[in-house]
Design a protein around this motif. Structure first.
Motif, PDB file in Angstrom:
ATOM      1  N   GLU A  34       1.162  -0.774  -0.118  1.00  9.90           N
ATOM      2  CA  GLU A  34      -0.104  -0.258  -0.032  1.00  9.90           C
ATOM      3  C   GLU A  34       0.886   1.245  -0.072  1.00  9.90           C
ATOM      4  OE1 GLU A  34      -3.660  -0.183  -0.525  1.00  9.90           O
ATOM      5  OE2 GLU A  34      -3.347  -2.198  -0.832  1.00  9.90           O
ATOM      6  N   LEU A  35       2.156   1.077   0.055  1.00 11.78           N
ATOM      7  CA  LEU A  35       2.793   2.276   0.350  1.00 11.78           C
ATOM      8  C   LEU A  35       3.380   2.935  -0.861  1.00 11.78           C
ATOM      9  CD1 LEU A  35       5.128   1.816   3.887  1.00 11.78           C
ATOM     10  CD2 LEU A  35       2.914   2.917   3.626  1.00 11.78           C
ATOM     11  N   VAL A  36       3.676   1.723  -1.856  1.00 10.78           N
ATOM     12  CA  VAL A  36       3.949   1.910  -3.708  1.00 10.78           C
ATOM     13  C   VAL A  36       3.329   1.544  -4.497  1.00 10.78           C
ATOM     14  CG1 VAL A  36       5.307  -0.870  -3.371  1.00 10.78           C
ATOM     15  CG2 VAL A  36       6.116   1.342  -4.496  1.00 10.78           C
ATOM     16  N   PHE A  37       2.344   0.902  -4.127  1.00 11.74           N
ATOM     17  CA  PHE A  37       1.577   0.353  -5.379  1.00 11.74           C
ATOM     18  C   PHE A  37       0.191  -0.751  -4.513  1.00 11.74           C
ATOM     19  CE2 PHE A  37      -0.385  -2.632  -8.954  1.00 11.74           C
ATOM     20  CZ  PHE A  37      -0.240  -1.393 -10.178  1.00 11.74           C
ATOM     21  N   PRO A  38      -1.058   0.413  -4.147  1.00 13.82           N
ATOM     22  CA  PRO A  38      -2.203  -0.300  -3.690  1.00 13.82           C
ATOM     23  C   PRO A  38      -2.675  -1.037  -4.756  1.00 13.82           C
ATOM     24  CG  PRO A  38      -1.684   2.675  -3.776  1.00 13.82           C
ATOM     25  CD  PRO A  38      -0.473   1.881  -4.285  1.00 13.82           C
ATOM     26  N   LYS A  39      -3.495  -1.795  -3.999  1.00  9.66           N
ATOM     27  CA  LYS A  39      -3.865  -3.222  -3.931  1.00  9.66           C
ATOM     28  C   LYS A  39      -5.298  -2.479  -5.574  1.00  9.66           C
ATOM     29  CE  LYS A  39      -6.330  -7.904  -3.012  1.00  9.66           C
ATOM     30  NZ  LYS A  39      -4.812  -8.562  -3.560  1.00  9.66           N
ATOM     31  N   VAL A  40      -5.915  -1.863  -5.337  1.00 11.91           N
ATOM     32  CA  VAL A  40      -7.150  -1.258  -6.010  1.00 11.91           C
ATOM     33  C   VAL A  40      -6.045  -0.826  -7.368  1.00 11.91           C
ATOM     34  CG1 VAL A  40      -6.757   1.644  -5.048  1.00 11.91           C
ATOM     35  CG2 VAL A  40      -8.928   0.056  -5.849  1.00 11.91           C
ATOM     36  N   LEU A  41      -5.264  -0.569  -7.651  1.00 14.04           N
ATOM     37  CA  LEU A  41      -4.578  -0.409  -8.867  1.00 14.04           C
ATOM     38  C   LEU A  41      -5.036  -2.011  -9.279  1.00 14.04           C
ATOM     39  CD1 LEU A  41      -1.373   1.708  -8.401  1.00 14.04           C
ATOM     40  CD2 LEU A  41      -3.728   2.231  -8.917  1.00 14.04           C
ATOM     41  N   ASP A  42      -5.015  -3.017  -9.158  1.00 15.65           N
ATOM     42  CA  ASP A  42      -4.426  -4.345 -10.112  1.00 15.65           C
ATOM     43  C   ASP A  42      -5.896  -4.399 -10.771  1.00 15.65           C
ATOM     44  OD1 ASP A  42      -1.799  -5.508  -8.254  1.00 15.65           O
ATOM     45  OD2 ASP A  42      -3.719  -6.530  -7.152  1.00 15.65           O
ATOM     46  N   GLU A  43      -7.150  -3.856 -10.655  1.00 13.81           N
ATOM     47  CA  GLU A  43      -8.276  -3.815 -10.872  1.00 13.81           C
ATOM     48  C   GLU A  43      -7.385  -3.140 -12.360  1.00 13.81           C
ATOM     49  OE1 GLU A  43     -13.146  -2.725 -11.363  1.00 13.81           O
ATOM     50  OE2 GLU A  43     -11.348  -2.631  -9.859  1.00 13.81           O
ATOM     51  N   PHE A  44      -6.870  -1.847 -12.721  1.00  6.57           N
ATOM     52  CA  PHE A  44      -6.769  -1.162 -13.788  1.00  6.57           C
ATOM     53  C   PHE A  44      -5.328  -1.644 -14.636  1.00  6.57           C
ATOM     54  CE2 PHE A  44      -9.221   0.833 -10.676  1.00  6.57           C
ATOM     55  CZ  PHE A  44     -10.741   0.766 -11.164  1.00  6.57           C
ATOM     56  N   PHE A  45      -4.568  -1.843 -13.964  1.00  9.00           N
ATOM     57  CA  PHE A  45      -2.716  -2.371 -13.918  1.00  9.00           C
ATOM     58  C   PHE A  45      -2.724  -3.742 -14.304  1.00  9.00           C
ATOM     59  CE2 PHE A  45       1.454  -1.639 -13.389  1.00  9.00           C
ATOM     60  CZ  PHE A  45       1.774  -0.591 -14.995  1.00  9.00           C
ATOM     61  N   PRO A  46      -2.372  -4.701 -15.399  1.00  9.40           N
ATOM     62  CA  PRO A  46      -1.930  -5.571 -15.780  1.00  9.40           C
ATOM     63  C   PRO A  46      -1.228  -6.127 -14.755  1.00  9.40           C
ATOM     64  CG  PRO A  46      -2.120  -4.657 -17.626  1.00  9.40           C
ATOM     65  CD  PRO A  46      -2.508  -3.578 -16.728  1.00  9.40           C
ATOM     66  N   THR A  47      -0.914  -6.954 -14.434  1.00 12.67           N
ATOM     67  CA  THR A  47       0.284  -7.978 -13.925  1.00 12.67           C
ATOM     68  C   THR A  47       0.961  -8.217 -14.691  1.00 12.67           C
ATOM     69  OG1 THR A  47      -1.420  -9.271 -12.451  1.00 12.67           O
ATOM     70  CG2 THR A  47       0.774  -9.921 -12.333  1.00 12.67           C
ATOM     71  N   TRP A  48       1.231  -8.123 -15.597  1.00 12.73           N
ATOM     72  CA  TRP A  48       2.386  -8.806 -17.204  1.00 12.73           C
ATOM     73  C   TRP A  48       2.946  -7.072 -17.630  1.00 12.73           C
ATOM     74  CZ3 TRP A  48       2.010  -5.432 -21.153  1.00 12.73           C
ATOM     75  CH2 TRP A  48       1.358  -4.969 -22.398  1.00 12.73           C
ATOM     76  N   LEU A  49       1.939  -6.080 -17.189  1.00 19.41           N
ATOM     77  CA  LEU A  49       2.679  -4.516 -17.364  1.00 19.41           C
ATOM     78  C   LEU A  49       3.226  -4.067 -15.941  1.00 19.41           C
ATOM     79  CD1 LEU A  49       2.431  -2.733 -19.436  1.00 19.41           C
ATOM     80  CD2 LEU A  49       0.584  -1.449 -17.963  1.00 19.41           C
TER      81      LEU A  49
END
Length: 241
Positions: A117-132
């Motif tokens: 949560e300090l660098v890449f909050p979990k909420v971003l996973d829905e919009f930012f692909p894991t492969w990217l």
């Protein structure tokens, strides 16, 4: 290795980084409640605030220069006359591309392991692909280590190399504070939970990390290419005699 395989590898890596930048810009969209209004006004859909994007653009520039060097420069270990583009390529790798790739990758995954949560909050996973995410934070380390093994380069004098790396990090820090000054928002959540003394400590530790990654690159290069370094030194002595 002939010039053609060098060019094929460099063109492939360049294609991956360009595709990552393009896909992120065209297809990745964060809702307004996740990306505050003030940050939407920043260049590149607000992506210019992230060191990750600075690094990805840097890697793209490096591998483009490396590809140009394959065609109009030289990949000889110790050429009789070093082309200008080869000198530029070697310096960018040593002082910028290698330490920046390692810094971004190691610090990102390190902070993710501590508290994402300090660098890449979990909420971003829905919009930012894991492969990217892996392209930007994992592949960049793989690619730059592959380049370390692929081609030889003499490292610059340590002061010149560390100066280049330091200027890159300091420039980004200044940009990050410009964003905070105008928007009141910190780029990374970790800075929001730190007071100013701890932020300064964080910046100094970050600089030490940058220097450490530069030294790692120099050490790795010297171990991998010890014969070529000796040959280069002998060649340099002959020219001065």
């Amino acid at each position: 290795m002939t010039e053609k395989p060098y060019a094929l590898i460099h063109a492939s890596i360049l294609g991956v980084t360009v595709f990552g930048i393009w896909y992120d810009y065209v297809y990745v969209v964060f809702p307004r409640e996740i990306a505050p209004e003030g940050q939407w006004k920043l260049p590149w859909k607000g992506r210019s605030k992230f060191l990750t994007m600075w690094n990805l653009v840097l890697q793209t520039i490096y591998f483009f220069i490396a590809l140009l060097n394959d065609f109009i420069g030289s990949n000889e270990n110790v050429p009789a006359k070093v082309p200008l583009i080869r000198k530029v390529k070697d310096y960018i790798f040593s002082s910028l591309a290698f330490p920046a790739a390692m810094y971004v990758g190691v610090t990102f995954w390190g902070l993710m392991a501590i508290d994402r949560e300090l660098v890449f909050p979990k909420v971003l996973d829905e919009f930012f692909p894991t492969w990217l995410n892996h392209l930007m934070h994992t592949n960049i380390m793989i690619f730059i280590f592959l380049e370390m093994f692929l081609t030889y380069r003499p490292y610059p004098k340590r002061k010149r190399g560390i100066l280049g790396m330091t200027l890159f990090l300091v420039t980004y820090l200044i940009w990050m504070h410009v964003i905070y000054f105008y928007s009141g928002l910190w780029v990374y959540p970790i800075l929001q939970v730190l007071n100013w003394p701890l932020r300064i400590v964080f910046y100094l530790v970050s600089l030490v990390f940058g220097i450490a990654f530069y030294m790692l690159g120099e050490f790795s290069n010297n171990k991998l290419w010890s014969k070529q370094i000796s040959q280069s030194k002998r060649s340099g002595r002959k020219k001065t005699n």
